[in-house]
Motif scaffolding. Structure first.
Motif, PDB file in Angstrom:
ATOM      1  N   ALA A   1      34.523  70.830 -28.793  1.00 26.91           N
ATOM      2  CA  ALA A   1      35.572  70.716 -29.806  1.00 26.91           C
ATOM      3  C   ALA A   1      35.434  69.419 -30.596  1.00 26.91           C
ATOM      4  O   ALA A   1      35.652  69.391 -31.809  1.00 26.91           O
ATOM      5  CB  ALA A   1      36.941  70.776 -29.135  1.00 26.91           C
TER       6      ALA A   1
ATOM      7  N   SER B   1      34.604  68.916 -34.588  1.00 25.26           N
ATOM      8  CA  SER B   1      35.514  68.164 -35.452  1.00 25.26           C
ATOM      9  C   SER B   1      34.833  66.989 -36.138  1.00 25.26           C
ATOM     10  O   SER B   1      35.425  66.324 -36.980  1.00 25.26           O
ATOM     11  CB  SER B   1      36.707  67.656 -34.637  1.00 25.26           C
TER      12      SER B   1
ATOM     13  N   VAL C   1      47.524  76.891 -42.438  1.00 25.00           N
ATOM     14  CA  VAL C   1      47.209  77.471 -41.130  1.00 25.00           C
ATOM     15  C   VAL C   1      47.647  78.931 -41.135  1.00 25.00           C
ATOM     16  O   VAL C   1      48.454  79.348 -41.958  1.00 25.00           O
ATOM     17  CB  VAL C   1      47.918  76.716 -39.978  1.00 25.00           C
TER      18      VAL C   1
ATOM     19  N   ASN D   1      50.862  69.928 -37.179  1.00 24.50           N
ATOM     20  CA  ASN D   1      50.348  71.081 -36.445  1.00 24.50           C
ATOM     21  C   ASN D   1      50.289  70.751 -34.953  1.00 24.50           C
ATOM     22  O   ASN D   1      49.432  69.981 -34.516  1.00 24.50           O
ATOM     23  CB  ASN D   1      48.958  71.441 -36.975  1.00 24.50           C
TER      24      ASN D   1
ATOM     25  N   ALA E   1      47.043  71.234 -32.896  1.00 25.86           N
ATOM     26  CA  ALA E   1      46.037  70.181 -33.008  1.00 25.86           C
ATOM     27  C   ALA E   1      46.509  68.867 -32.395  1.00 25.86           C
ATOM     28  O   ALA E   1      45.710  68.094 -31.878  1.00 25.86           O
ATOM     29  CB  ALA E   1      45.664  69.951 -34.477  1.00 25.86           C
TER      30      ALA E   1
ATOM     31  N   TRP F   1      40.996  61.690 -37.696  1.00 23.47           N
ATOM     32  CA  TRP F   1      40.827  62.749 -38.680  1.00 23.47           C
ATOM     33  C   TRP F   1      39.468  62.576 -39.344  1.00 23.47           C
ATOM     34  O   TRP F   1      38.879  61.489 -39.322  1.00 23.47           O
ATOM     35  CB  TRP F   1      41.939  62.711 -39.736  1.00 23.47           C
TER      36      TRP F   1
ATOM     37  N   TRP G   1      42.717  66.811 -41.926  1.00 26.34           N
ATOM     38  CA  TRP G   1      42.227  67.718 -40.900  1.00 26.34           C
ATOM     39  C   TRP G   1      41.074  67.082 -40.136  1.00 26.34           C
ATOM     40  O   TRP G   1      40.517  66.053 -40.520  1.00 26.34           O
ATOM     41  CB  TRP G   1      41.858  69.082 -41.474  1.00 26.34           C
ATOM     42  N   ARG G   2      40.750  67.705 -39.008  1.00 32.47           N
ATOM     43  CA  ARG G   2      39.717  67.234 -38.084  1.00 32.47           C
ATOM     44  C   ARG G   2      38.819  68.424 -37.809  1.00 32.47           C
ATOM     45  O   ARG G   2      39.207  69.347 -37.111  1.00 32.47           O
ATOM     46  CB  ARG G   2      40.391  66.732 -36.807  1.00 32.47           C
TER      47      ARG G   2
ATOM     48  N   GLU H   1      37.740  71.830 -38.305  1.00 28.14           N
ATOM     49  CA  GLU H   1      38.466  72.983 -38.837  1.00 28.14           C
ATOM     50  C   GLU H   1      39.960  72.924 -38.540  1.00 28.14           C
ATOM     51  O   GLU H   1      40.723  73.768 -39.015  1.00 28.14           O
ATOM     52  CB  GLU H   1      37.879  74.285 -38.255  1.00 28.14           C
ATOM     53  N   GLU H   2      40.390  71.942 -37.745  1.00 24.73           N
ATOM     54  CA  GLU H   2      41.794  71.854 -37.342  1.00 24.73           C
ATOM     55  C   GLU H   2      42.640  71.134 -38.383  1.00 24.73           C
ATOM     56  O   GLU H   2      42.338  69.995 -38.749  1.00 24.73           O
ATOM     57  CB  GLU H   2      41.924  71.096 -36.015  1.00 24.73           C
ATOM     58  N   ARG H   3      43.686  71.775 -38.846  1.00 24.11           N
ATOM     59  CA  ARG H   3      44.629  71.124 -39.747  1.00 24.11           C
ATOM     60  C   ARG H   3      45.560  70.243 -38.926  1.00 24.11           C
ATOM     61  O   ARG H   3      46.144  70.689 -37.938  1.00 24.11           O
ATOM     62  CB  ARG H   3      45.449  72.168 -40.501  1.00 24.11           C
ATOM     63  N   ILE H   4      45.709  68.991 -39.323  1.00 24.67           N
ATOM     64  CA  ILE H   4      46.548  68.060 -38.576  1.00 24.67           C
ATOM     65  C   ILE H   4      47.937  67.965 -39.179  1.00 24.67           C
ATOM     66  O   ILE H   4      48.949  68.196 -38.511  1.00 24.67           O
ATOM     67  CB  ILE H   4      45.896  66.663 -38.525  1.00 24.67           C
TER      68      ILE H   4
END
Length: 236
Positions: free
Chosen positions: A55, A59, A120, A147, A150, A174, A210-211, A213-216
């Motif tokens: 993961a 990121s 998201v 989010n 995340a 991020w 974001w990190r 694909e993860e939106r923070i």
């Protein structure tokens, strides 16, 4: 039960690595411990360790080099014209007293508008609304979505004491950010909150971070137009 324990350990290993990178203890190029060392430290399976490391590679915080190991990745040099602001630091940097007024803090499942703003598909989030003061004058009005998929630890933070932006900058790494700057006229509620006349010009700063694909988080900050200026200093 075993799966829940594995997921909890995976998150703990990930947070352990993230905190060492954020604190500067592990700099870009640092070779992190091997999978077997993480297994011994946490008493877990290789699959659990691999899930955490994978993961972090996805990121952009770590990079895996074949036969060499896993290393802290060098930062990406996509430079924004504006840095992500820490409002508390901005206010104190001007020699003014900072104060935070938390208006609302809701934990909920993302609705259609939340999904559009945070970008998201679903999940649980934290919706915050607060005012930042410089001395006794409103400095900015902020609306923010975090989010929780995340950043699950955000659900335990007392944001009536800690400004959400300051906390995120200090605790959550991020890899990419996007700004959108517009000018708006203050509606009655905004005018009352910022102590400006109705229809007064305001600066609206929207930001997504974001990190991988993860939106923070998504944040929208409104500043009185006659009391705020956006300044970018950069070199050729």
């Amino acid at each position: 039960m075993t799966r829940l324990l594995s997921d909890a350990l995976h998150a703990r290993i990930r947070r352990d690595i993230e905190s060492r990178i954020m604190s500067g203890e592990w700099r870009p190029g640092h070779r992190i411990p091997t999978e077997h060392q993480w297994m011994e430290r946490y008493g877990c399976s290789r699959m659990t360790v691999n899930k955490a490391l994978r993961a972090l590679v996805q990121s952009g915080l770590l990079e895996s080099r074949k036969r060499a190991g896993t290393f802290v990745a060098a930062p990406r040099f996509h430079r924004a014209a504006l840095e992500i602001p820490d409002i508390r630091a901005e206010v104190k940097g001007q020699g003014l007293a900072y104060r935070l007024d938390l208006i609302r803090c809701d934990r909920r499942m993302a609705g259609p508008e939340d999904k559009a703003l945070l970008r998201v598909s679903d999940g649980e989030l934290l919706a915050l609304e607060c005012r930042h003061f410089a001395d006794d004058l409103p400095y900015a009005l902020e609306y923010r979505l975090i989010n929780l998929a995340a950043v699950p630890e955000a659900g335990q933070v007392d944001f009536s004491v800690e400004p959400p932006g300051s906390w995120l900058l200090g605790h959550v790494p991020w890899t990419e950010a996007e700004h959108r700057i517009t000018a708006i006229n203050a509606d009655p509620l905004t005018a009352q909150s910022l102590h400006v006349p109705e229809n007064a010009a305001c600066v609206a700063l929207e930001r997504w971070t974001w990190r991988g694909e993860e939106r923070i988080t998504y944040a929208r900050q409104l500043y009185p137009g006659d009391r705020y200026a956006l300044v970018a200093h950069f070199h050729a």
